[in-house]
Write an enzyme that holds these catalytic residues in place. Structure first.
Site, PDB file in Angstrom:
ATOM      1  N   TYR A  99       0.788  -1.238   0.000  1.00  0.00           N
ATOM      2  CA  TYR A  99       0.000   0.000   0.000  1.00  0.00           C
ATOM      3  C   TYR A  99       0.818   1.285   0.000  1.00  0.00           C
ATOM      4  O   TYR A  99       0.249   2.375  -0.075  1.00  0.00           O
ATOM      5  CB  TYR A  99      -0.945  -0.005   1.212  1.00  0.00           C
ATOM      6  CG  TYR A  99      -1.846  -1.217   1.255  1.00  0.00           C
ATOM      7  CD1 TYR A  99      -2.690  -1.507   0.184  1.00  0.00           C
ATOM      8  CD2 TYR A  99      -1.846  -2.086   2.344  1.00  0.00           C
ATOM      9  CE1 TYR A  99      -3.504  -2.625   0.202  1.00  0.00           C
ATOM     10  CE2 TYR A  99      -2.668  -3.208   2.372  1.00  0.00           C
ATOM     11  CZ  TYR A  99      -3.489  -3.474   1.298  1.00  0.00           C
ATOM     12  OH  TYR A  99      -4.296  -4.580   1.311  1.00  0.00           O
ATOM     13  N   ASN A 148     -12.348   3.302  -3.987  1.00  0.00           N
ATOM     14  CA  ASN A 148     -11.541   2.167  -3.553  1.00  0.00           C
ATOM     15  C   ASN A 148     -12.317   1.480  -2.436  1.00  0.00           C
ATOM     16  O   ASN A 148     -12.265   1.923  -1.287  1.00  0.00           O
ATOM     17  CB  ASN A 148     -10.168   2.619  -3.047  1.00  0.00           C
ATOM     18  CG  ASN A 148      -9.313   1.428  -2.600  1.00  0.00           C
ATOM     19  OD1 ASN A 148      -9.792   0.293  -2.555  1.00  0.00           O
ATOM     20  ND2 ASN A 148      -8.063   1.694  -2.276  1.00  0.00           N
ATOM     21  N   ALA A 204     -11.505  -4.283   0.880  1.00  0.00           N
ATOM     22  CA  ALA A 204     -11.832  -5.702   0.732  1.00  0.00           C
ATOM     23  C   ALA A 204     -13.258  -5.942   0.219  1.00  0.00           C
ATOM     24  O   ALA A 204     -13.553  -7.011  -0.329  1.00  0.00           O
ATOM     25  CB  ALA A 204     -11.622  -6.416   2.062  1.00  0.00           C
ATOM     26  N   GLU A 226     -12.725   2.526 -10.496  1.00  0.00           N
ATOM     27  CA  GLU A 226     -12.281   1.705  -9.363  1.00  0.00           C
ATOM     28  C   GLU A 226     -10.762   1.808  -9.247  1.00  0.00           C
ATOM     29  O   GLU A 226     -10.054   1.644 -10.250  1.00  0.00           O
ATOM     30  CB  GLU A 226     -12.680   0.249  -9.651  1.00  0.00           C
ATOM     31  CG  GLU A 226     -12.134  -0.747  -8.662  1.00  0.00           C
ATOM     32  CD  GLU A 226     -12.380  -2.192  -9.106  1.00  0.00           C
ATOM     33  OE1 GLU A 226     -12.950  -2.428 -10.197  1.00  0.00           O
ATOM     34  OE2 GLU A 226     -11.970  -3.083  -8.350  1.00  0.00           O
TER      35      GLU A 226
END
Ligand code: DQA
Length: 147
Positions: free
Chosen positions: A22, A73, A76, A97
């Protein structure tokens, strides 16, 4: 032009999450980079982070008239939220996205995005640049496709 940016679950913890996936930036710094680019592109940007699926859905619904497009975003939730997929499908607004990490080169469960088929475009694996590239794509699309 107005763009709504939505960060989903756990993205508030950027900076303490796995940096190799990340990056090292905190969410504040990611948001600063997004706001800077929005200013350069001369678009109005609103940013929300939430850990709740329903809040993402409510925001897509409530902001559908205000926003010309969305940059999302879903964290999960990307991999299993048919409810977010249906919301994106229902609002009839372009949604890009984005993912900081490359979801296609990670665990099997991350390799499926259930929202990808209803999104205009997807950018993965470029850390903060995923947001910037996604925003630029969305703005260019909106400029070319008259609102
Ligand atoms: C993520 C990828 C997801 O699989 C993960 O659950 C996240 C972040 C990304 O930006 O790379 O929380 O969406």
């Amino acid at each position: 032009m107005r763009i709504m940016i939505i960060h989903g679950p756990n993205l508030n913890l950027l900076g303490r999450r796995d940096a190799t996936q990340y990056g090292t930036l905190t969410l504040d710094k990611v948001n600063r980079a997004i706001r800077k680019q929005a200013r350069e592109l001369q678009v109005e940007a609103r940013i929300l982070q939430t850990n709740h699926e329903g809040t993402i859905i409510d925001t897509l619904h409530r902001r559908r008239k205000w926003a010309d497009g969305f940059l999302v975003n879903p964290g999960a939730l990307t991999h299993y939220s048919y409810a977010i997929r249906d919301a994106i499908d229902a609002i009839g607004k372009p949604v890009v996205e984005v993912h900081l990490s490359n979801i296609y080169e990670r665990e099997d469960f991350r390799r499926i995005s259930v929202i990808e088929p209803v999104c205009l475009h997807q950018v993965v694996g470029k850390k903060v640049e995923s947001y910037l590239e996604g925003l630029a794509f969305l703005v260019q699309y909106l400029q070319q496709n008259e609102r």
